[in-house]
Design a protein around this motif. Structure first.
Motif, PDB file in Angstrom:
ATOM      1  N   SER A 100      39.525  38.840  38.839  1.00 40.72           N
ATOM      2  CA  SER A 100      40.907  38.726  38.335  1.00 40.72           C
ATOM      3  C   SER A 100      41.281  39.925  37.468  1.00 40.72           C
ATOM      4  CB  SER A 100      41.068  37.434  37.525  1.00 40.72           C
ATOM      5  OG  SER A 100      40.764  36.331  38.332  1.00 40.72           O
ATOM      6  N   ARG A 152      43.294  27.887  38.837  1.00 39.03           N
ATOM      7  CA  ARG A 152      43.831  28.783  37.806  1.00 39.03           C
ATOM      8  C   ARG A 152      45.346  28.660  37.700  1.00 39.03           C
ATOM      9  NH1 ARG A 152      39.090  31.862  36.682  1.00 39.03           N
ATOM     10  NH2 ARG A 152      37.866  29.974  36.505  1.00 39.03           N
ATOM     11  N   ASP A 193      43.730  38.191  44.577  1.00 34.42           N
ATOM     12  CA  ASP A 193      42.632  37.811  43.682  1.00 34.42           C
ATOM     13  C   ASP A 193      41.958  36.551  44.233  1.00 34.42           C
ATOM     14  OD1 ASP A 193      41.001  37.243  41.529  1.00 34.42           O
ATOM     15  OD2 ASP A 193      42.645  36.652  40.183  1.00 34.42           O
TER      16      ASP A 193
HETATM   17 MG   LIG Z   1      39.275  34.978  38.549  1.00 34.18          MG
END
Ligand SMILES: [Mg+2]
Ligand SMILES: Nc1ncnc2c1ncn2[C@@H]1O[C@H](COP(=O)(O)OP(=O)(O)OP(=O)(O)O)[C@@H](O)[C@H]1O
Length: 212
Positions: free
Chosen positions: A19, A45, A83
């Motif tokens: 990330s 996330r 990502d």
């Molecule tokens: Mg990550």
């Protein structure tokens, strides 16, 4: 025809810098006057888009990701930085097929060596990139030995310009990225420069392979 360049930062190990490096690449692109967008694909996330000078796209659902990838095919320029998330080998394999460049960040540890090797065996054209790399002169030789070992096993598939460890790198993952510190901006330009050069090299080698 030119189109958006697709780069995926993935790999099975958590916490290696997927990330942070994705955000660095986007920030670096913007600082070098190239359009860039970041795509979050990890359903665990949260979207962090505040203060970021690049688009942050939600690709956490397969349908959303598919339409982002579709749209990128008719976008003429810039970078789409995807990502990944740890421990999703099937996802990594599928997305590697869709992108132009697939990169696995790794850190100097035996565990990282094992994981990145397994990932590189599984995805033939993926590259490994030393990340959050020690800059202390006493730690450099040991860290370099990990690069040497991996490069020997996977010739031309290890980016030999490590991304250095920078204290304020955690700013990249903060709620908002209003005014990145000078070290983060410097690192972002550097990451983007290395990624861009690597991209050109990879495209050339794909063309060479296609012509032979
Ligand atoms: Mg990550
Ligand atoms: N170049 C760097 N210098 C210093 N710290 C870094 C660097 N790159 C990443 N980090 C730090 O390492 C930690 C893990 O990074 P990051 O969250 O990017 O890893 P990840 O691979 O995305 O993890 P996950 O698999 O959980 O998504 C973060 O605290 C981040 O700030």
């Amino acid at each position: 025809m030119n189109r958006t360049k697709l780069v995926f930062f993935g790999g099975s190990k958590g916490g290696v810098g997927k990330s942070a490096t994705s955000h660095l690449a986007c920030l670096g692109a913007i600082l070098c006057n190239q359009p860039a967008a970041y795509v979050l694909t990890d359903p665990d996330r949260q979207i962090r888009d505040k203060g970021r000078p690049y688009d942050v796209l939600d690709g956490r659902q397969p349908k959303q990701l598919a339409s982002i990838l579709d749209a990128s095919r008719s976008t003429p320029d810039g970078w789409l930085i995807i990502d990944g998330g740890g421990n999703r080998p099937a996802f990594d394999l599928a997305i590697a097929d869709e992108v132009d460049l697939c990169v696995f960040p790794f850190r100097p540890s035996h565990e990282d060596m094992d994981t990145v090797s397994t990932d590189m065996d599984r995805i033939a054209n993926a590259l490994a990139w030393p990340t959050a790399w020690p800059t202390n002169i006493f730690a450099i030789p040991t860290a370099q030995s990990f690069i040497n070992r991996l490069s020997k096993k996977y010739p031309s598939r290890v980016i030999n310009k490590p991304i250095p460890f920078v204290n304020s790198a955690s700013d990249l993952l903060a709620e908002s990225l209003d005014s990145p510190s000078p070290p983060v901006r410097r690192l972002a330009r550097r990451v983007f420069g290395i990624m861009e050069a690597q991209f050109e090299r990879s495209v050339k080698s794909v063309k060479r392979r296609a012509a032979s």
